[in-house]
Write an enzyme that holds these catalytic residues in place. Sequence first.
Site, mmCIF file in Angstrom:
data_model
loop_
_atom_site.group_PDB
_atom_site.id
_atom_site.type_symbol
_atom_site.label_atom_id
_atom_site.label_comp_id
_atom_site.label_asym_id
_atom_site.label_seq_id
_atom_site.Cartn_x
_atom_site.Cartn_y
_atom_site.Cartn_z
ATOM 1 N N HIS A 1 20.985 -0.564 -32.356
ATOM 2 C CA HIS A 1 21.471 -0.841 -33.722
ATOM 3 C C HIS A 1 20.407 -0.462 -34.752
ATOM 4 C CE1 HIS A 1 23.857 -4.087 -31.486
ATOM 5 N NE2 HIS A 1 24.803 -3.415 -32.084
ATOM 6 N N SER B 1 24.726 -5.097 -26.437
ATOM 7 C CA SER B 1 24.646 -6.563 -26.597
ATOM 8 C C SER B 1 25.189 -7.251 -25.356
ATOM 9 C CB SER B 1 25.455 -7.009 -27.816
ATOM 10 O OG SER B 1 25.108 -6.232 -28.938
ATOM 11 N N ARG B 2 26.111 -6.576 -24.648
ATOM 12 C CA ARG B 2 26.738 -7.209 -23.481
ATOM 13 C C ARG B 2 25.833 -7.161 -22.244
ATOM 14 N NH1 ARG B 2 31.847 -5.056 -25.915
ATOM 15 N NH2 ARG B 2 33.166 -6.865 -26.340
ATOM 16 N N LEU C 1 21.702 -7.959 -32.292
ATOM 17 C CA LEU C 1 21.151 -6.626 -32.543
ATOM 18 C C LEU C 1 20.045 -6.271 -31.562
ATOM 19 C CD1 LEU C 1 21.022 -6.903 -36.436
ATOM 20 C CD2 LEU C 1 22.823 -5.891 -35.022
ATOM 21 N N GLN D 1 35.280 5.314 -30.070
ATOM 22 C CA GLN D 1 35.331 4.632 -31.370
ATOM 23 C C GLN D 1 34.868 5.587 -32.481
ATOM 24 O OE1 GLN D 1 33.975 0.451 -32.265
ATOM 25 N NE2 GLN D 1 32.087 1.518 -32.726
ATOM 26 N N ASP E 1 17.556 -2.487 -30.238
ATOM 27 C CA ASP E 1 16.939 -1.294 -30.831
ATOM 28 C C ASP E 1 17.933 -0.152 -31.066
ATOM 29 O OD1 ASP E 1 14.584 -2.602 -30.975
ATOM 30 O OD2 ASP E 1 13.607 -1.558 -29.317
ATOM 31 N N GLY F 1 26.650 -7.621 -34.391
ATOM 32 C CA GLY F 1 25.485 -8.498 -34.255
ATOM 33 C C GLY F 1 24.917 -8.500 -32.858
#
Length: 290
Positions: A36, A187-188, A32, A154, A34, A30
């Site tokens: 994502h 997001s961070r 969010l 990841q 651009d 979440g």
Amino acid sequence: MIVLKSPQLVQETAVRWKKEYKVALVPTMGCLHDGHLALVDIAKQFAEKCIVSIFVNPLQFAPHEDFERYPRPIEDDMEKLEAAGVDLLFAPDVRDMYPSDTYSTRVISNGPLTQALCAKSRPGHFDGVATVCTKLFLATQADIAVFGEKDFQQLRVIQQLTEDLNLPVSILPHPIVRESDQVAMSSRNRYLSAEDRALAPMLYQALEATRKKALSQPRTTVGELLQSARQLISNPIFQIDYLEICPERTLTPAEASVPLNEVSNPRLFVAAKLGQTRLIDNLSLKLGQP
Ligand code: AMP
């Protein structure tokens, strides 16, 4: 857009859809941006039904990390996903994913991919990621799942997970989406003070200068390239957690004495703290890459 919290209900819906359609999943935490939404666009090109999950997964956060304060602007996120034409938002609570006091099962990622880079400073992180992604793949029955190269380690862990367990889901990588000043969207980034945000582009600039050097002098050793990158990421503004060149397949850091052109599909990886915020970025050092 359908919004569901229950993995069982998502699975029932997906099983119905799969009789006629391909299903794509974009897993997220979440908040969010651009980056994502670019993943959502690709998902929609490859499948008729697009599911986005929003779940801040406690299993992948260490006790000192930002699980509690991770931003959760769910109303804004829902608007963005609705506008992007997403079919289903799977937004479980922690108790929906890990419901009982006897919850016991973990997927352990234990091999070269989880020895170096973020695995060192975030022990257990990738087991949490592997566990939640396995649950998300099973709940959504996804044919395709899209992952960003922003979190390249990841992505590789998940590719290996699906190969190792023969999970029937194709993993689609997406290049890093950047702000106009080339800072990787995250997001961070909203944790950064205005002063630190103004300094953040230095990280990418150091990667890009190193890439230019690597491409013009492919016999330069890994050690020389890392040394010049380290000088460009000016201390004490950034506290470097790691700076490594690794082959994309194994993510085992290349030895300093090795010339770059002997590293297969080399990629430059960095994690650094700017103020209290940990930033990660990476760049391919392959010849001929844009
Ligand atoms: P997150 O919500 O941070 O867990 O990210 C969810 C997915 O979006 C992961 O596959 C990330 O790699 C991907 N992602 C996040 N930021 C970017 C970005 N700037 N460019 C491309 N993909 C991203």
